[in-house]
Enzyme design. Structure first.
Site, PDB file in Angstrom:
ATOM      1  N   VAL B 132       3.024  -3.350   9.282  1.00 29.79           N
ATOM      2  CA  VAL B 132       3.435  -3.934  10.562  1.00 29.79           C
ATOM      3  C   VAL B 132       2.485  -3.499  11.670  1.00 29.79           C
ATOM      4  O   VAL B 132       2.306  -2.290  11.909  1.00 29.79           O
ATOM      5  CB  VAL B 132       4.880  -3.525  10.932  1.00 29.79           C
ATOM      6  CG1 VAL B 132       5.289  -4.171  12.252  1.00 29.79           C
ATOM      7  CG2 VAL B 132       5.857  -3.901   9.832  1.00 29.79           C
ATOM      8  N   ASP B 201       3.917 -14.707   8.576  1.00 30.29           N
ATOM      9  CA  ASP B 201       3.449 -13.325   8.621  1.00 30.29           C
ATOM     10  C   ASP B 201       4.225 -12.532   9.678  1.00 30.29           C
ATOM     11  O   ASP B 201       4.696 -11.416   9.415  1.00 30.29           O
ATOM     12  CB  ASP B 201       1.943 -13.317   8.935  1.00 30.29           C
ATOM     13  CG  ASP B 201       1.397 -11.913   9.120  1.00 30.29           C
ATOM     14  OD1 ASP B 201       1.256 -11.204   8.102  1.00 30.29           O
ATOM     15  OD2 ASP B 201       1.142 -11.512  10.266  1.00 30.29           O
ATOM     16  N   LYS B 205       6.981  -9.197   9.238  1.00 26.92           N
ATOM     17  CA  LYS B 205       6.938  -7.944  10.004  1.00 26.92           C
ATOM     18  C   LYS B 205       8.218  -7.744  10.807  1.00 26.92           C
ATOM     19  O   LYS B 205       8.750  -6.628  10.877  1.00 26.92           O
ATOM     20  CB  LYS B 205       5.715  -7.954  10.915  1.00 26.92           C
ATOM     21  CG  LYS B 205       4.380  -7.976  10.135  1.00 26.92           C
ATOM     22  CD  LYS B 205       3.217  -8.329  11.050  1.00 26.92           C
ATOM     23  CE  LYS B 205       1.896  -8.377  10.286  1.00 26.92           C
ATOM     24  NZ  LYS B 205       0.819  -9.021  11.091  1.00 26.92           N
TER      25      LYS B 205
END
Lengths: 436, 436
Positions: B132, B201, B205
């Site tokens: 992250v 994406d 995270k």
């Protein structure tokens, strides 16, 4: 597992914040730490006030020695400040094998080497996240988060009082003396503000950060310390014209010849993120050779922000002191048997604000129809923008920002708006968050 | 103490960064970790490239099973990505009692619960700071730094590709398709950019952060995922006119009814610090009940920034796995016997830039005298501001910004300037840092 017992030395602003947050968030903190953390004893000269603040929930004494010598206490939290009694009690606590948490930057910047050595010999932790930049976990970032890096420099706005004063001087064009009085009235500056405005407090913090960044002993006596008292409104104005802001920075930099350790007013380019840190907020910019620049921002002082750091240290020690695998830092922060199954909301149930753009016929009554539909869905409008139609166009854009509402209300309203004969095509919907 | 032996699964961008940083900063990292950390084995399908990158300094194999089954390996670093081979090898490594470090957000957001459970049962760590926001230690902040808090919400710019595209769309008034092509040309977007531009994406995270913040299982399938592909330049412009910027935010919020978990383009007030995070940079804003808002900013991707997080995890595991008191996190980041005595420089030896303001007679030759003195001290001028004298005044202000030089040079020059008969009073000197 039996609770970790904490003794508090001093229950002023930060102490009462620590007591209150630990109590309010007891359940969640226990789920993270794996054990309950309880303040069972408080030492404060004002025992009446201490009893009142703690509601008779823990033992109150006036003599800190009773805390550090109490065999039931696992961790001692020192919030007295200064170098005298505080140092004595911290060293006694260490000698008695107790872990120590402290917010005392002055003590660590001047006597840290002696204290850490004693702690190392006894195999106890001295944790001090609260000593630098209050609630911002900057010690943890430097000490653990950036361990891959050769740290090149650190530049921090690490004193809220002076940043508040500088922000006000710039915003209002006022001189230092005038703003200092205002800051004192508002509680952003103490009655005796010397340590803050002369840069001493920032230098204590910079000294501690330099030690962690470069692996050198703390040596406050070698820091260059310069405050903001001689800063003139003229220079803030000229700096502005040249594209700069003036901030009191604590700087620690590694050079070939040695370490620079200095606190002084500094011009920095106005476009930098850190130049836009205003009021009593703190921020620390760290340059590492692998990661590049990272910045950490938040409240650097105050009761609960500082308590946040004190309690993070208590949890860290609780997690570390209990050294079997099950009680290291849990993968998802909470102990595996302490996860909850709070549901994730479907998008229709999410509450937020909205930007809505629609193309409408430039004729009477259109806006009335749209606002009626929104009102029917109990959506209230925060701002609106209506453009003149372009030359030769018969349609125009209307943009509306709504107050908070549920997504399903907005979806229903959009369907009705799109069905209006005066509205062309689809309504563009983008969500909006104030983040305030 | 014998070195910690690390096996690398995949040596692409992040893998080679990890290898290089670990090698370059070996000495400093060892001083922090208390033990040497060495990559002794690498598995990559492209064995030739892997051998070239590692200079024959470690064993190179094509089959990851050889790494996870190697009894000499203490920690396995998974940098393969995706859900297939990566998952299989991570679970095998855990089954073999090895700690795992991974940057694989997709894997953790979808199979994290299974992986963490397996790790818990075997008493090993699965560390994932790199998963992250790249080099920003946000996992550590959430999991350890903010443990005192009931976290209320998180809002993050956690995808550099989309933030770069949005910044360019705003700056240049261009449409999405045009900017995407430019981003691909510059290497900010991949050939197949779907995961980035469709918000997947960022949602991976956000899913991981939500789990850590609220103590819930990872559940990517319940996240609302919306990218920036349909965003129009028109809306960015209108938002600007209303005082807002549009960012792709990953949002996790606790409400009475449940958790909001969503990724979508979002209007945020332009005055917020996070609204000014531009280009490929990442930033995460966290709201806690005790600390208030804190913000974490830095590079969210790239070879060495991501390696910074991978290595921080390696150091963490090294420190934690060696559970005797001497090898917990050292007070000043470096092991007590590994401190250095690099000197702190006296202020005269510090190198920085300067803002100089002087009041001079409004007559010919004054500026020549001053610039001659500066040139004599090898101080070069970066910018200058000379004001017209006020009505009826015979003096005027000259402001100069210098390039970097040593403080002693500036002090010497100031003494000579102040001695000029055409200069009134003292020269005001304020230091200047570009922080770039």
């Amino acid at each position: 597992m039996k609770p970790i017992k904490v003794g508090l030395l001093g229950i002023g602003t930060v102490g009462s914040g620590t007591f209150n947050v630990l109590k309010r968030n007891q359940e969640e903190i226990t789920r993270r730490a794996g054990r309950s953390i309880q303040i069972t004893m408080v030492a404060d000269l004002n025992t009446d006030r201490a009893r009142e603040l703690t509601n008779g929930e823990c033992e109150v004494v006036s003599d800190g020695n009773l805390v550090v010598n109490n065999p039931d206490i696992d961790i001692v939290v020192e919030l007295i400040g200064g170098y005298g009694v505080a140092k004595d009690l911290v060293l006694k606590a260490i000698a008695n094998g107790k872990h120590v948490v402290t917010a005392n930057k002055a003590l660590l910047a001047t006597h840290g080497n002696e204290i850490f050595k004693a702690a190392q010999q006894k195999g106890v932790m001295v944790a001090f996240e609260a000593a630098v930049a209050g609630g911002i976990p900057i010690i943890k970032a430097l000490r653990e988060g950036l361990t891959a890096n050769r740290i090149q420099w650190i530049a921090g706005i690490i004193n809220g009082t002076t940043n508040f004063i500088l922000s006000e001087m710039r915003d209002k064009g006022l001189d230092f003396d005038v703003v200092l009085k205002e800051a004192q009235r508002l509680g952003y500056a103490e009655a005796d503000p010397t340590f803050d405005i002369e840069g001493v407090d920032a230098a204590h913090k910079a000294t501690i950060m330099a030690a962690i960044a470069f692996g050198i002993p703390v040596q406050f006596d070698k820091a260059h310390v310069e405050g903001i008292t001689r800063l003139q409104a003229t220079d803030i104005r000229y700096a502005e014209q040249l594209g700069y802001r003036i901030k009191l920075l604590g700087i620690a930099r590694r050079t070939d010849g040695g370490i620079e350790l200095r606190v002084h007013p500094t011009l920095i380019p106005a476009k930098r993120l850190i130049a836009n840190v205003e009021g009593a907020m703190n921020a620390v910019l760290v340059q590492g050779d692998a990661v590049g620049a990272t910045l950490y921002y938040g409240k650097g002082a105050g009761s609960e922000p500082t308590a946040s750091a004190v309690i993070a240290d208590l949890v860290d020690i609780t997690r570390l002191a209990t050294a079997d695998p099950e009680h290291r830092v849990p993968h998802l922060a909470f102990q595996p048997d302490q996860m909850v199954d709070t549901p994730i909301l479907p998008m229709a149930e999410v509450t937020t604000s909205y930007y809505l753009r629609m193309q409408v016929a430039d004729q009477a009554g259109v806006l009335a129809d749209i606002t009626r539909i929104l009102a029917d869905s109990t959506i209230s409008i925060d701002a609106m923008l209506q453009k003149e139609p372009e030359e030769g166009e018969t349609r125009t854009d209307i943009i509306m920002l709504t107050h908070q509402t549920k997504e399903k209300n907005v979806e229903a309203a959009i369907r009705r708006i799109e069905a209006l004969p005066t509205v062309a095509g689809q309504v563009t919907k983008i969500r909006l968050e104030q983040l305030g």
